[in-house]
Design a protein around this motif. Structure first.
Motif, PDB file in Angstrom:
ATOM      1  N   ASP A  47      57.968 -70.145   7.744  1.00 51.09           N
ATOM      2  CA  ASP A  47      56.948 -69.157   7.396  1.00 51.09           C
ATOM      3  C   ASP A  47      57.384 -67.821   7.994  1.00 51.09           C
ATOM      4  OD1 ASP A  47      56.359 -69.366  10.114  1.00 51.09           O
ATOM      5  OD2 ASP A  47      54.379 -70.253   9.814  1.00 51.09           O
ATOM      6  N   ARG A  48      56.475 -66.882   8.102  1.00 51.16           N
ATOM      7  CA  ARG A  48      56.833 -65.547   8.611  1.00 51.16           C
ATOM      8  C   ARG A  48      57.400 -65.566  10.023  1.00 51.16           C
ATOM      9  NH1 ARG A  48      51.213 -62.898   6.978  1.00 51.16           N
ATOM     10  NH2 ARG A  48      51.348 -63.424   4.796  1.00 51.16           N
ATOM     11  N   GLN A  49      57.021 -66.556  10.811  1.00 54.83           N
ATOM     12  CA  GLN A  49      57.487 -66.639  12.201  1.00 54.83           C
ATOM     13  C   GLN A  49      58.766 -67.461  12.339  1.00 54.83           C
ATOM     14  OE1 GLN A  49      54.034 -66.808  11.494  1.00 54.83           O
ATOM     15  NE2 GLN A  49      54.015 -64.674  12.149  1.00 54.83           N
ATOM     16  N   GLY A  50      59.271 -67.995  11.250  1.00 53.31           N
ATOM     17  CA  GLY A  50      60.500 -68.776  11.314  1.00 53.31           C
ATOM     18  C   GLY A  50      60.254 -70.251  11.038  1.00 53.31           C
ATOM     19  N   VAL A  51      61.131 -71.082  11.577  1.00 49.38           N
ATOM     20  CA  VAL A  51      61.056 -72.525  11.344  1.00 49.38           C
ATOM     21  C   VAL A  51      59.768 -73.091  11.936  1.00 49.38           C
ATOM     22  CG1 VAL A  51      62.142 -74.753  11.884  1.00 49.38           C
ATOM     23  CG2 VAL A  51      63.566 -72.785  11.264  1.00 49.38           C
ATOM     24  N   ILE A  52      59.152 -73.964  11.186  1.00 51.90           N
ATOM     25  CA  ILE A  52      57.948 -74.650  11.674  1.00 51.90           C
ATOM     26  C   ILE A  52      58.429 -75.820  12.525  1.00 51.90           C
ATOM     27  CG2 ILE A  52      55.958 -76.012  10.955  1.00 51.90           C
ATOM     28  CD1 ILE A  52      55.797 -74.153   8.507  1.00 51.90           C
ATOM     29  N   HIS A  53      58.160 -75.735  13.820  1.00 53.52           N
ATOM     30  CA  HIS A  53      58.635 -76.754  14.756  1.00 53.52           C
ATOM     31  C   HIS A  53      57.489 -77.200  15.665  1.00 53.52           C
ATOM     32  CE1 HIS A  53      58.840 -73.800  18.058  1.00 53.52           C
ATOM     33  NE2 HIS A  53      59.291 -72.967  17.128  1.00 53.52           N
ATOM     34  N   THR A  54      57.715 -78.292  16.357  1.00 48.96           N
ATOM     35  CA  THR A  54      56.646 -78.940  17.130  1.00 48.96           C
ATOM     36  C   THR A  54      56.174 -78.140  18.331  1.00 48.96           C
ATOM     37  OG1 THR A  54      58.333 -80.198  18.339  1.00 48.96           O
ATOM     38  CG2 THR A  54      57.300 -81.279  16.446  1.00 48.96           C
ATOM     39  N   ARG A  55      56.945 -77.178  18.798  1.00 46.34           N
ATOM     40  CA  ARG A  55      56.532 -76.406  19.974  1.00 46.34           C
ATOM     41  C   ARG A  55      55.711 -75.166  19.628  1.00 46.34           C
ATOM     42  NH1 ARG A  55      61.378 -78.813  21.291  1.00 46.34           N
ATOM     43  NH2 ARG A  55      62.698 -77.126  20.537  1.00 46.34           N
ATOM     44  N   ARG A  56      55.485 -74.935  18.344  1.00 43.33           N
ATOM     45  CA  ARG A  56      54.644 -73.798  17.944  1.00 43.33           C
ATOM     46  C   ARG A  56      53.178 -74.155  18.104  1.00 43.33           C
ATOM     47  NH1 ARG A  56      56.638 -71.073  12.462  1.00 43.33           N
ATOM     48  NH2 ARG A  56      54.506 -70.332  12.616  1.00 43.33           N
ATOM     49  N   THR A  57      52.411 -73.181  18.526  1.00 43.09           N
ATOM     50  CA  THR A  57      50.979 -73.412  18.757  1.00 43.09           C
ATOM     51  C   THR A  57      50.099 -72.743  17.706  1.00 43.09           C
ATOM     52  OG1 THR A  57      50.867 -71.482  20.213  1.00 43.09           O
ATOM     53  CG2 THR A  57      51.313 -73.625  21.250  1.00 43.09           C
ATOM     54  N   ASP A  58      50.720 -72.081  16.733  1.00 45.23           N
ATOM     55  CA  ASP A  58      49.969 -71.317  15.742  1.00 45.23           C
ATOM     56  C   ASP A  58      49.906 -71.987  14.369  1.00 45.23           C
ATOM     57  OD1 ASP A  58      52.692 -71.048  15.259  1.00 45.23           O
ATOM     58  OD2 ASP A  58      52.503 -68.995  14.508  1.00 45.23           O
ATOM     59  N   THR A  70      62.863 -79.671  16.660  1.00 47.55           N
ATOM     60  CA  THR A  70      64.188 -79.095  16.456  1.00 47.55           C
ATOM     61  C   THR A  70      64.352 -77.813  17.251  1.00 47.55           C
ATOM     62  OG1 THR A  70      65.721 -78.274  14.766  1.00 47.55           O
ATOM     63  CG2 THR A  70      63.396 -77.804  14.419  1.00 47.55           C
ATOM     64  N   ASP A  71      65.592 -77.448  17.488  1.00 44.03           N
ATOM     65  CA  ASP A  71      65.898 -76.176  18.132  1.00 44.03           C
ATOM     66  C   ASP A  71      66.150 -75.080  17.097  1.00 44.03           C
ATOM     67  OD1 ASP A  71      65.686 -77.194  20.719  1.00 44.03           O
ATOM     68  OD2 ASP A  71      67.762 -77.875  20.710  1.00 44.03           O
ATOM     69  N   LYS A  72      66.125 -75.415  15.820  1.00 45.04           N
ATOM     70  CA  LYS A  72      66.318 -74.421  14.763  1.00 45.04           C
ATOM     71  C   LYS A  72      65.134 -73.471  14.768  1.00 45.04           C
ATOM     72  CE  LYS A  72      68.784 -77.754  11.943  1.00 45.04           C
ATOM     73  NZ  LYS A  72      69.978 -77.336  11.267  1.00 45.04           N
TER      74      LYS A  72
END
Length: 89
Positions: A47-58, A70-72
């Motif tokens: 999305d606009r913030q980059g890769v959707i990964h498990t450490r995102r809180t938004d 992932t680290d991507k």
């Protein structure tokens, strides 16, 4: 896409898919690909913030379904060794 993968001798269950966009259309498209045999863990959605990964809180509940451990973080990272790019932005 299924025909293109067949021509390339690849199985949908084994390819890595990058999806640029994470709105309703992108999520619906990726859910359809999963029903066709794609593996959720091999789909990298951005999305606009980059890769959707498990450490995102938004993430919304729908985006969380596609969060990878992932680290991507960027499109460039996600495209590295990807087999399929889907633009739904």
């Amino acid at each position: 896409m299924l025909n293109a993968l067949e021509i390339q001798g690849k199985l949908i269950s084994e390819v890595t898919i990058v999806c640029m966009g994470a709105g309703a259309a992108a999520i619906a498209c990726m859910q359809l690909l999963i029903k066709c045999g794609a593996k959720r863990e091999r789909i990298y959605m951005l999305d606009r913030q980059g890769v959707i990964h498990t450490r995102r809180t938004d993430l919304t509940e729908y985006k969380q379904l596609f969060a990878n451990n992932t680290d991507k973080r960027t499109l460039e990272d996600a495209l590295d060794n990807a087999d399929v790019f889907v633009g739904v932005s």
